[in-house]
Motif scaffolding. Structure first.
Motif, PDB file in Angstrom:
ATOM      1  N   MET A  37      79.549  -4.507  63.340  1.00  0.00           N
ATOM      2  CA  MET A  37      79.713  -3.546  62.259  1.00  0.00           C
ATOM      3  C   MET A  37      78.761  -2.379  62.488  1.00  0.00           C
ATOM      4  SD  MET A  37      79.980  -6.169  59.070  1.00  0.00           S
ATOM      5  CE  MET A  37      80.851  -5.068  57.986  1.00  0.00           C
ATOM      6  N   PRO A  38      79.231  -1.118  62.315  1.00  0.00           N
ATOM      7  CA  PRO A  38      78.420   0.027  62.657  1.00  0.00           C
ATOM      8  C   PRO A  38      77.223   0.180  61.738  1.00  0.00           C
ATOM      9  CG  PRO A  38      80.383   0.707  61.476  1.00  0.00           C
ATOM     10  CD  PRO A  38      80.521  -0.763  61.752  1.00  0.00           C
ATOM     11  N   PRO A  39      76.061   0.529  62.300  1.00  0.00           N
ATOM     12  CA  PRO A  39      74.883   0.728  61.449  1.00  0.00           C
ATOM     13  C   PRO A  39      75.006   2.017  60.671  1.00  0.00           C
ATOM     14  CG  PRO A  39      74.397   1.342  63.715  1.00  0.00           C
ATOM     15  CD  PRO A  39      75.776   0.761  63.725  1.00  0.00           C
ATOM     16  N   MET A  40      74.351   2.075  59.541  1.00  0.00           N
ATOM     17  CA  MET A  40      74.338   3.280  58.733  1.00  0.00           C
ATOM     18  C   MET A  40      72.997   3.984  58.875  1.00  0.00           C
ATOM     19  SD  MET A  40      77.076   3.911  56.912  1.00  0.00           S
ATOM     20  CE  MET A  40      76.494   4.764  55.465  1.00  0.00           C
ATOM     21  N   PRO A  41      72.990   5.329  58.864  1.00  0.00           N
ATOM     22  CA  PRO A  41      71.730   6.048  58.918  1.00  0.00           C
ATOM     23  C   PRO A  41      70.879   5.731  57.700  1.00  0.00           C
ATOM     24  CG  PRO A  41      73.606   7.489  59.347  1.00  0.00           C
ATOM     25  CD  PRO A  41      74.156   6.184  58.871  1.00  0.00           C
ATOM     26  N   ASP A  42      69.583   5.915  57.860  1.00  0.00           N
ATOM     27  CA  ASP A  42      68.663   5.598  56.773  1.00  0.00           C
ATOM     28  C   ASP A  42      68.405   6.782  55.850  1.00  0.00           C
ATOM     29  OD1 ASP A  42      68.327   2.990  57.595  1.00  0.00           O
ATOM     30  OD2 ASP A  42      66.751   3.552  59.016  1.00  0.00           O
ATOM     31  N   LYS A  43      69.082   7.913  56.097  1.00  0.00           N
ATOM     32  CA  LYS A  43      68.819   9.093  55.294  1.00  0.00           C
ATOM     33  C   LYS A  43      69.193   8.838  53.839  1.00  0.00           C
ATOM     34  CE  LYS A  43      69.580  12.344  59.086  1.00  0.00           C
ATOM     35  NZ  LYS A  43      70.370  13.486  59.564  1.00  0.00           N
ATOM     36  N   ALA A 101      72.510  -8.038  54.278  1.00  0.00           N
ATOM     37  CA  ALA A 101      73.711  -7.727  53.498  1.00  0.00           C
ATOM     38  C   ALA A 101      74.937  -7.629  54.397  1.00  0.00           C
ATOM     39  CB  ALA A 101      73.506  -6.421  52.723  1.00  0.00           C
ATOM     40  N   ILE A 102      74.771  -7.003  55.559  1.00  0.00           N
ATOM     41  CA  ILE A 102      75.891  -6.880  56.503  1.00  0.00           C
ATOM     42  C   ILE A 102      76.281  -8.250  57.031  1.00  0.00           C
ATOM     43  CG2 ILE A 102      76.548  -6.011  58.782  1.00  0.00           C
ATOM     44  CD1 ILE A 102      75.012  -3.480  58.177  1.00  0.00           C
ATOM     45  N   GLU A 103      75.284  -9.094  57.278  1.00  0.00           N
ATOM     46  CA  GLU A 103      75.567 -10.449  57.759  1.00  0.00           C
ATOM     47  C   GLU A 103      76.349 -11.238  56.705  1.00  0.00           C
ATOM     48  OE1 GLU A 103      75.958 -13.359  60.396  1.00  0.00           O
ATOM     49  OE2 GLU A 103      75.010 -11.420  60.802  1.00  0.00           O
ATOM     50  N   MET A 104      75.992 -11.073  55.431  1.00  0.00           N
ATOM     51  CA  MET A 104      76.737 -11.721  54.349  1.00  0.00           C
ATOM     52  C   MET A 104      78.189 -11.249  54.341  1.00  0.00           C
ATOM     53  SD  MET A 104      73.838 -11.452  51.340  1.00  0.00           S
ATOM     54  CE  MET A 104      74.994 -11.866  50.028  1.00  0.00           C
ATOM     55  N   ALA A 105      78.380  -9.947  54.553  1.00  0.00           N
ATOM     56  CA  ALA A 105      79.738  -9.391  54.577  1.00  0.00           C
ATOM     57  C   ALA A 105      80.539  -9.960  55.736  1.00  0.00           C
ATOM     58  CB  ALA A 105      79.675  -7.867  54.659  1.00  0.00           C
ATOM     59  N   LYS A 106      79.906 -10.073  56.883  1.00  0.00           N
ATOM     60  CA  LYS A 106      80.590 -10.600  58.060  1.00  0.00           C
ATOM     61  C   LYS A 106      80.964 -12.066  57.873  1.00  0.00           C
ATOM     62  CE  LYS A 106      78.868  -9.513  62.094  1.00  0.00           C
ATOM     63  NZ  LYS A 106      77.859  -9.285  63.162  1.00  0.00           N
ATOM     64  N   GLN A 107      80.065 -12.822  57.230  1.00  0.00           N
ATOM     65  CA  GLN A 107      80.342 -14.241  57.014  1.00  0.00           C
ATOM     66  C   GLN A 107      81.514 -14.457  56.061  1.00  0.00           C
ATOM     67  OE1 GLN A 107      76.693 -16.078  55.764  1.00  0.00           O
ATOM     68  NE2 GLN A 107      75.710 -15.905  57.769  1.00  0.00           N
ATOM     69  N   GLU A 108      81.601 -13.602  55.030  1.00  0.00           N
ATOM     70  CA  GLU A 108      82.655 -13.800  54.029  1.00  0.00           C
ATOM     71  C   GLU A 108      83.970 -13.137  54.424  1.00  0.00           C
ATOM     72  OE1 GLU A 108      83.482 -13.070  49.268  1.00  0.00           O
ATOM     73  OE2 GLU A 108      81.456 -13.426  50.026  1.00  0.00           O
ATOM     74  N   LEU A 109      83.900 -11.916  54.987  1.00  0.00           N
ATOM     75  CA  LEU A 109      85.119 -11.172  55.290  1.00  0.00           C
ATOM     76  C   LEU A 109      85.512 -11.233  56.756  1.00  0.00           C
ATOM     77  CD1 LEU A 109      84.547  -7.956  53.136  1.00  0.00           C
ATOM     78  CD2 LEU A 109      85.826 -10.008  52.539  1.00  0.00           C
ATOM     79  N   LEU A 136      88.181  -4.989  53.942  1.00  0.00           N
ATOM     80  CA  LEU A 136      89.011  -5.643  54.948  1.00  0.00           C
ATOM     81  C   LEU A 136      90.460  -5.364  54.616  1.00  0.00           C
ATOM     82  CD1 LEU A 136      89.113  -7.578  57.420  1.00  0.00           C
ATOM     83  CD2 LEU A 136      89.394  -9.444  55.798  1.00  0.00           C
ATOM     84  N   GLU A 137      91.204  -4.817  55.582  1.00  0.00           N
ATOM     85  CA  GLU A 137      92.620  -4.518  55.378  1.00  0.00           C
ATOM     86  C   GLU A 137      93.412  -5.817  55.402  1.00  0.00           C
ATOM     87  OE1 GLU A 137      95.218  -2.557  54.103  1.00  0.00           O
ATOM     88  OE2 GLU A 137      94.166  -0.988  55.196  1.00  0.00           O
ATOM     89  N   MET A 152      94.098  -4.407  50.479  1.00  0.00           N
ATOM     90  CA  MET A 152      92.743  -4.202  50.968  1.00  0.00           C
ATOM     91  C   MET A 152      91.756  -4.995  50.105  1.00  0.00           C
ATOM     92  SD  MET A 152      90.531  -0.666  51.116  1.00  0.00           S
ATOM     93  CE  MET A 152      91.872   0.216  51.896  1.00  0.00           C
ATOM     94  N   ILE A 153      90.872  -5.739  50.751  1.00  0.00           N
ATOM     95  CA  ILE A 153      89.831  -6.478  50.044  1.00  0.00           C
ATOM     96  C   ILE A 153      88.549  -5.664  50.103  1.00  0.00           C
ATOM     97  CG2 ILE A 153      88.466  -8.592  50.000  1.00  0.00           C
ATOM     98  CD1 ILE A 153      90.775  -9.985  51.414  1.00  0.00           C
ATOM     99  N   ILE A 154      87.950  -5.373  48.964  1.00  0.00           N
ATOM    100  CA  ILE A 154      86.704  -4.607  48.909  1.00  0.00           C
ATOM    101  C   ILE A 154      85.687  -5.419  48.119  1.00  0.00           C
ATOM    102  CG2 ILE A 154      85.601  -2.472  48.184  1.00  0.00           C
ATOM    103  CD1 ILE A 154      88.302  -1.118  48.368  1.00  0.00           C
ATOM    104  N   LYS A 155      84.532  -5.678  48.723  1.00  0.00           N
ATOM    105  CA  LYS A 155      83.494  -6.460  48.050  1.00  0.00           C
ATOM    106  C   LYS A 155      82.123  -5.832  48.291  1.00  0.00           C
ATOM    107  CE  LYS A 155      85.619 -11.035  47.747  1.00  0.00           C
ATOM    108  NZ  LYS A 155      85.381 -12.487  47.883  1.00  0.00           N
ATOM    109  N   LYS A 156      81.216  -6.125  47.362  1.00  0.00           N
ATOM    110  CA  LYS A 156      79.844  -5.657  47.480  1.00  0.00           C
ATOM    111  C   LYS A 156      78.921  -6.851  47.728  1.00  0.00           C
ATOM    112  CE  LYS A 156      80.407  -1.550  44.612  1.00  0.00           C
ATOM    113  NZ  LYS A 156      79.896  -0.774  43.456  1.00  0.00           N
TER     114      LYS A 156
END
Length: 417
Positions: A84-90, A14-22, A54-55, A1-5
């Protein structure tokens, strides 16, 4: 599993960066705001940190699957490309994984400090009688042995999953994967975080209504399920989201002419939303109005509640669905989260013989466990979509949030997905 921040000014960036790399198959594990400390907070704006995974073992070479295909692997990400699913803003969901699982960690510490690992050894009545032959011992070097603290920790996590109604077989799969992926005697934080990440990956990507249409043709959205699961109210909630939130042109169709006042109930919602309502009395009538409905972006179809044990009624549902070409339809199976799990599984398997579908769980506010959601997804290979938590239209509905479900399965505190 690949895990990145990934750190950016906004969540979207940030999500777009994740999608571009992973790649678009990456799964969002956590989103939190990173606030500057000290004097820097006066001059530097807050940023958003997205943790994505990413698995590595997943093969994405397969083709020809649909989003609801019953042939997809349950503990891998579907080959179909989902956003990629959105996260709540809470604020609650911006905390770290360690903070969200702190109570479970404390429980583990307490149980291990009281010698939990030496008690509650299960006895299996069907176990074979002990052999009279001498047992061959295998000497394992101390450095290759798992210490009692780690063993006890993993067993408590497994029991926590089962307590939240995750099937023992599935809980065992999770822990087996953890044993393979983590080093011997990993820390408690590592074990908890890895279980959390595995649960999210097993939940897969959600598959709600296709709000960004790929073509100009009308999308017919069918809602199937037993009587009393809340199909009509769920339709009203989704119709409101499309009409009021997306300003989409929608129409309602009902084939539920069997239940008393069913048509009147949907007509009331149609009048409130100022959208047309068509009533059909025979499954084949739907084919006659398909072309007439092309002026609308979406047609939401309410079906009659049917017993999954009645083959004739199930065939009527099949006939109704098949009046619309497969590329123009989207199907949701509506399940009551409070229904006995064995019945849920039987219902899901019967409808899987009709068509591909996504799952909506209703009345989640009436049950305290989310284990059935994970079980049904793993067993049927069908994606999850929405959960409903009350009767208020349009408020009491949301997309399934794998992060929240995973936290509930581990901590038992969240009340909805």
């Amino acid at each position: 599993m690949i895990i990145k921040k990934f750190l950016a000014n906004t969540e979207k960036e940030a999500i777009e960066m994740a999608k571009q790399e992973l790649g678009s198959n990456a799964v969002v594990m956590n989103i939190k705001k990173v606030r500057p400390r000290g004097l820097a907070k006066l001059f530097v704006r807050s940023k958003v940190e997205v943790t994505a995974a990413l698995e590595e073992e997943v093969s994405y070479a397969e083709t020809g699957k649909t989003a609801g295909s019953a042939k997809e692997s349950a503990d891998t990400i579907p080959a179909v490309q989902f956003p990629m699913p959105p996260m709540p803003d809470k604020e609650e969901d911006e905390q770290s994984i360690q903070d969200k699982l702190k109570k479970l960690e404390m429980l583990l510490e307490q149980q291990m400090n009281t010698g939990y690992g030496n008690r509650d050894i299960p006895v299996y009545p069907d176990a074979p009688e002990p052999s009279e032959e001498p047992v061959k011992t295998v000497n394992v070097p101390p450095e290759e042995q798992e210490d009692e603290r780690t063993v006890t920790c993993k067993e408590l996590i497994r029991k926590q999953l089962i307590q939240n109604e995750v099937e023992e077989e599935i809980a065992g799969q999770v822990m087996d994967e953890i044993n393979r992926s983590l080093p011997l005697n990993a820390s408690l934080d590592q074990i908890l975080a890895s279980v959390y990440q595995k649960l999210i990956l097993m939940m897969g990507q959600t598959y709600p209504v296709e709000e960004v249409k790929k073509d100009a043709r009308t999308k017919f959205i069918f809602f199937l399920g037993s009587t009393g699961v809340g199909k009509t109210t769920t339709i009203a909630k989704i119709a409101s989201r499309l009409k009021l939130g997306k300003e989409a042109d929608i129409a309602l169709i009902t084939a539920d002419t069997y239940r008393i006042a069913a048509v009147e109930q949907l007509k009331t919602y149609a009048n409130i939303l100022s959208v047309p309502l068509k009533v059909i009395y025979n499954p084949t009538e739907l084919a006659e109005i398909v072309e007439d409905m092309q002026e609308y972006e979406y047609c939401l179809v309410d079906t009659a509640g049917r017993s999954h044990k009645n083959k004739e009624q199930i065939e009527d549902i099949r006939t109704l669905i098949e009046q619309v070409p497969i590329g123009d339809r989207q199907v949701f199976l509506v399940l009551n989260a409070g229904t006995k799990y064995s019945d849920l599984l039987e219902i899901a398997e019967v409808y899987a013989g009709l068509t591909d579908y996504s799952v909506i769980f209703t009345k989640l506010d009436e049950t305290s466990s989310a284990g059935a959601m994970l079980n049904i997804h793993v067993k049927t290979k069908c994606p999850l979509s929405y959960v409903t938590t009350g009767q208020n239209v349009p408020d009491d509905i949301s997309e399934v949030n794998p992060q929240k479900v995973a936290k509930q399965l581990l901590g038992g505190n969240a009340k909805n997905g």
